[in-house]
Write a protein that holds these residues in place. Structure first.
Motif, PDB file in Angstrom:
ATOM      1  N   THR A  96       0.877  -1.166   0.000  1.00  0.00           N
ATOM      2  CA  THR A  96       0.000   0.000   0.000  1.00  0.00           C
ATOM      3  C   THR A  96       0.913   1.215   0.000  1.00  0.00           C
ATOM      4  O   THR A  96       2.134   1.092  -0.092  1.00  0.00           O
ATOM      5  CB  THR A  96      -0.907  -0.006   1.247  1.00  0.00           C
ATOM      6  N   GLU A  97       0.325   2.395   0.153  1.00  0.00           N
ATOM      7  CA  GLU A  97       1.138   3.612   0.163  1.00  0.00           C
ATOM      8  C   GLU A  97       2.046   3.672   1.385  1.00  0.00           C
ATOM      9  O   GLU A  97       3.105   4.280   1.351  1.00  0.00           O
ATOM     10  CB  GLU A  97       0.235   4.839   0.119  1.00  0.00           C
ATOM     11  N   THR A  98       1.639   3.015   2.473  1.00  0.00           N
ATOM     12  CA  THR A  98       2.382   3.148   3.722  1.00  0.00           C
ATOM     13  C   THR A  98       3.032   1.854   4.217  1.00  0.00           C
ATOM     14  O   THR A  98       3.917   1.902   5.059  1.00  0.00           O
ATOM     15  CB  THR A  98       1.460   3.656   4.843  1.00  0.00           C
ATOM     16  N   SER A  99       2.594   0.694   3.724  1.00  0.00           N
ATOM     17  CA  SER A  99       3.076  -0.573   4.279  1.00  0.00           C
ATOM     18  C   SER A  99       3.305  -1.619   3.197  1.00  0.00           C
ATOM     19  O   SER A  99       2.730  -1.546   2.106  1.00  0.00           O
ATOM     20  CB  SER A  99       2.057  -1.134   5.275  1.00  0.00           C
ATOM     21  N   HIS A 100       4.142  -2.592   3.548  1.00  0.00           N
ATOM     22  CA  HIS A 100       4.381  -3.755   2.700  1.00  0.00           C
ATOM     23  C   HIS A 100       3.903  -4.988   3.458  1.00  0.00           C
ATOM     24  O   HIS A 100       4.153  -5.119   4.657  1.00  0.00           O
ATOM     25  CB  HIS A 100       5.867  -3.915   2.370  1.00  0.00           C
ATOM     26  N   TYR A 101       3.241  -5.891   2.759  1.00  0.00           N
ATOM     27  CA  TYR A 101       2.764  -7.141   3.341  1.00  0.00           C
ATOM     28  C   TYR A 101       3.305  -8.283   2.498  1.00  0.00           C
ATOM     29  O   TYR A 101       3.490  -8.136   1.286  1.00  0.00           O
ATOM     30  CB  TYR A 101       1.233  -7.183   3.369  1.00  0.00           C
ATOM     31  N   TYR A 102       3.539  -9.420   3.145  1.00  0.00           N
ATOM     32  CA  TYR A 102       4.117 -10.573   2.464  1.00  0.00           C
ATOM     33  C   TYR A 102       3.206 -11.780   2.644  1.00  0.00           C
ATOM     34  O   TYR A 102       2.977 -12.227   3.769  1.00  0.00           O
ATOM     35  CB  TYR A 102       5.521 -10.863   2.990  1.00  0.00           C
ATOM     36  N   ILE A 103       2.698 -12.291   1.537  1.00  0.00           N
ATOM     37  CA  ILE A 103       1.830 -13.469   1.548  1.00  0.00           C
ATOM     38  C   ILE A 103       2.723 -14.690   1.404  1.00  0.00           C
ATOM     39  O   ILE A 103       3.567 -14.746   0.506  1.00  0.00           O
ATOM     40  CB  ILE A 103       0.800 -13.387   0.404  1.00  0.00           C
ATOM     41  N   ASP A 104       2.536 -15.684   2.290  1.00  0.00           N
ATOM     42  CA  ASP A 104       3.435 -16.838   2.331  1.00  0.00           C
ATOM     43  C   ASP A 104       3.570 -17.521   0.981  1.00  0.00           C
ATOM     44  O   ASP A 104       4.661 -17.662   0.460  1.00  0.00           O
ATOM     45  CB  ASP A 104       2.967 -17.847   3.390  1.00  0.00           C
ATOM     46  N   LEU A 105       2.456 -17.967   0.401  1.00  0.00           N
ATOM     47  CA  LEU A 105       2.488 -18.667  -0.887  1.00  0.00           C
ATOM     48  C   LEU A 105       1.326 -18.192  -1.749  1.00  0.00           C
ATOM     49  O   LEU A 105       0.207 -18.050  -1.264  1.00  0.00           O
ATOM     50  CB  LEU A 105       2.377 -20.182  -0.682  1.00  0.00           C
ATOM     51  N   VAL A 106       1.602 -17.981  -3.030  1.00  0.00           N
ATOM     52  CA  VAL A 106       0.566 -17.554  -3.976  1.00  0.00           C
ATOM     53  C   VAL A 106       0.568 -18.518  -5.156  1.00  0.00           C
ATOM     54  O   VAL A 106       1.616 -18.822  -5.726  1.00  0.00           O
ATOM     55  CB  VAL A 106       0.795 -16.106  -4.469  1.00  0.00           C
ATOM     56  N   PHE A 107      -0.629 -18.993  -5.500  1.00  0.00           N
ATOM     57  CA  PHE A 107      -0.828 -19.882  -6.635  1.00  0.00           C
ATOM     58  C   PHE A 107      -1.923 -19.301  -7.506  1.00  0.00           C
ATOM     59  O   PHE A 107      -2.704 -18.450  -7.065  1.00  0.00           O
ATOM     60  CB  PHE A 107      -1.243 -21.289  -6.169  1.00  0.00           C
ATOM     61  N   TYR A 108      -1.974 -19.766  -8.736  1.00  0.00           N
ATOM     62  CA  TYR A 108      -3.071 -19.423  -9.630  1.00  0.00           C
ATOM     63  C   TYR A 108      -3.675 -20.733 -10.103  1.00  0.00           C
ATOM     64  O   TYR A 108      -2.948 -21.653 -10.484  1.00  0.00           O
ATOM     65  CB  TYR A 108      -2.596 -18.602 -10.836  1.00  0.00           C
TER      66      TYR A 108
END
Length: 157
Positions: A96-108
């Protein structure tokens, strides 16, 4: 009609017990069933069985250790997930404009035409975990999902 390998896997992963303990017998997918493409029931398994990780129960490791083990056994993990999954990334950064977030695993999932986000937890599930996943889903839908994609699915393991 199962192969010897599939039969051995089902025996070692207590498939019969999982089938009996499921609320409805359709909750546990059977390999030769053809899933309805309009439902996630045939594509999203419940429960997942990760016997190939050789992690003792109860899980005493860190979430990052489990993530490393899953990535190290990515082929088996994709097979356990079900049909149509492709790996997108681990520790996937969304900002976002103020923060970074990390998603453990991403699949499609190309059959469901949607992203599937995994958040790994070793402790007891809390409301904060559910809220965090809901935030990840909303952010992913806003920032990454294409117009022709279906809504993002979030799974907390």
């Amino acid at each position: 009609m199962w192969s010897v390998r599939t039969l051995e896997r089902h025996i070692n992963s207590f498939y019969y017990q999982r089938l009996l303990s499921s609320q409805t017998h359709s909750d546990v997918p059977i390999d030769n069933q053809k899933p309805d493409k309009t439902l996630t029931t045939g594509f999203i398994k419940d429960p997942y069985v990760f016997e190939f990780l050789n992690i003792p129960e109860p899980v005493a490791g860190l979430e990052q250790d489990i993530e490393k083990a899953l990535i190290g056994n990515l082929q088996q993990f994709l097979l356990e997930l079900g049909k149509g999954f492709s790996f997108v990334g681990r520790q996937f950064r969304i900002s976002t404009e103020t923060s970074h977030y990390y998603i453990d695993l991403v699949f499609y999932n190309y059959l469901l035409k949607c992203f599937v986000l995994f958040d790994l937890k070793t402790g007891k599930l809390t409301h904060q975990d559910t809220g965090q996943m809901d935030m990840y889903i909303r952010m992913f839908d806003d920032l990454k999902k294409q117009d022709d994609d279906n809504p993002t699915i979030g799974i907390i393991l």
